[in-house]
Design an enzyme around this catalytic site. Structure first.
Site, PDB file in Angstrom:
ATOM      1  N   TYR A   1       0.853  -1.195   0.000  1.00 49.43           N
ATOM      2  CA  TYR A   1       0.000   0.000   0.000  1.00 49.43           C
ATOM      3  C   TYR A   1       0.887   1.243   0.000  1.00 49.43           C
ATOM      4  CZ  TYR A   1      -3.170  -3.671   1.471  1.00 49.43           C
ATOM      5  OH  TYR A   1      -3.868  -4.850   1.544  1.00 49.43           O
ATOM      6  N   LYS A   2       0.781   2.011  -1.079  1.00 51.72           N
ATOM      7  CA  LYS A   2       1.542   3.271  -1.156  1.00 51.72           C
ATOM      8  C   LYS A   2       0.752   4.336  -0.398  1.00 51.72           C
ATOM      9  CE  LYS A   2       3.849   4.488  -4.931  1.00 51.72           C
ATOM     10  NZ  LYS A   2       4.209   4.755  -6.361  1.00 51.72           N
ATOM     11  N   ILE A   3       1.398   4.915   0.599  1.00 51.77           N
ATOM     12  CA  ILE A   3       0.722   5.911   1.439  1.00 51.77           C
ATOM     13  C   ILE A   3       1.546   7.197   1.435  1.00 51.77           C
ATOM     14  CG2 ILE A   3      -0.071   6.453   3.778  1.00 51.77           C
ATOM     15  CD1 ILE A   3      -0.351   3.402   4.230  1.00 51.77           C
TER      16      ILE A   3
END
Ligand code: G3P
Length: 220
Positions: free
Chosen positions: A93-95
């Site tokens: 998950y790119k946050i």
């Protein structure tokens, strides 16, 4: 060291993982890539890539609160399991770096198993440290964008490397093969490149000349 393709162009993704599978470990995307490709539904993206042997897929989880980011991660996780049946096809998950983003990283690590997070849009050692302190799997400095404002991305990489070690860096916003060479010489653990750069990494005129010569001599 692992190499990723940085793209949301379905044709590029299909061709790259059909041709360059020996060297690619996964795919990274971002909302701007989806916008440029006219992909308005993340569901349709997963449906289109579901059967491509991508490996590790990095997709942005946006939200202006911790809970909204975690909810988006839950949706991405469901899509990943629904459309990408291969058990090796994990998702990260790119946050984007923010306080609520760091809260989401900690929340995911606390309440879920085997979560991979990629804290994105990192432009300082302090940000990289805070991301790792929150439990990020990867910290993602964007080299080209940092260079674009007249800063020195290689110094930033050295600084992050010096305090965090190279395994957790996923270097992005790569503009040319010399960016990649510099990162490799710095033992950066993960690099994501546009398809154009991936293809350029293959080329050298002496290799081309040598193959022509070998083919000519072998056929005599
Ligand atoms: O999202 C990650 C990064 O690779 C995008 O950078 O400079 O291609 O917009 P850029």
């Amino acid at each position: 060291m692992r190499l990723f393709l940085d793209s949301a162009n379905i044709d590029e993704i299909e061709e790259a993982f059909e041709e360059y599978y020996p060297v690619l470990s996964g795919l990274t995307t971002n909302p701007t890539f989806f916008y440029r490709e006219g992909i308005i539904s993340i569901d349709s993206f997963f449906e289109q890539i579901g059967d491509i042997p991508i490996g590790e897929l990095h997709v942005e989880a946006m939200g202006d609160t911790c809970d909204k980011i975690v909810e988006q991660c839950d949706k991405l996780n469901e899509l990943n399991h629904h459309y990408r049946s291969n058990v090796d096809d994990s998702i990260a998950y790119k946050i984007p770096f923010s306080l609520h983003g760091l809260q989401a990283v900690e929340n995911l690590n606390t309440f879920a198993q085997n979560i991979k997070t990629n804290v994105h849009l990192i432009y300082s050692v302090n940000q990289a440290f805070l991301a790792l302190a929150a439990g990020a799997t990867y910290v993602c400095p964007l080299m080209g964008r940092y260079d674009d404002i007249g800063s020195d991305s290689l110094t930033l990489i050295d600084e992050i490397n010096s305090i965090l070690g190279n395994g957790s860096i996923l270097a992005a916003s790569i503009r040319h093969p010399s960016h990649v060479k510099s990162l490799l010489l710095k033992n950066v653990g993960n690099i994501t490149v546009p398809y154009k750069v991936l293809k350029l990494m293959m080329d050298h005129p002496l290799t081309e000349r040598g193959i022509l010569e070998f083919n000519e001599h072998e056929s005599r």
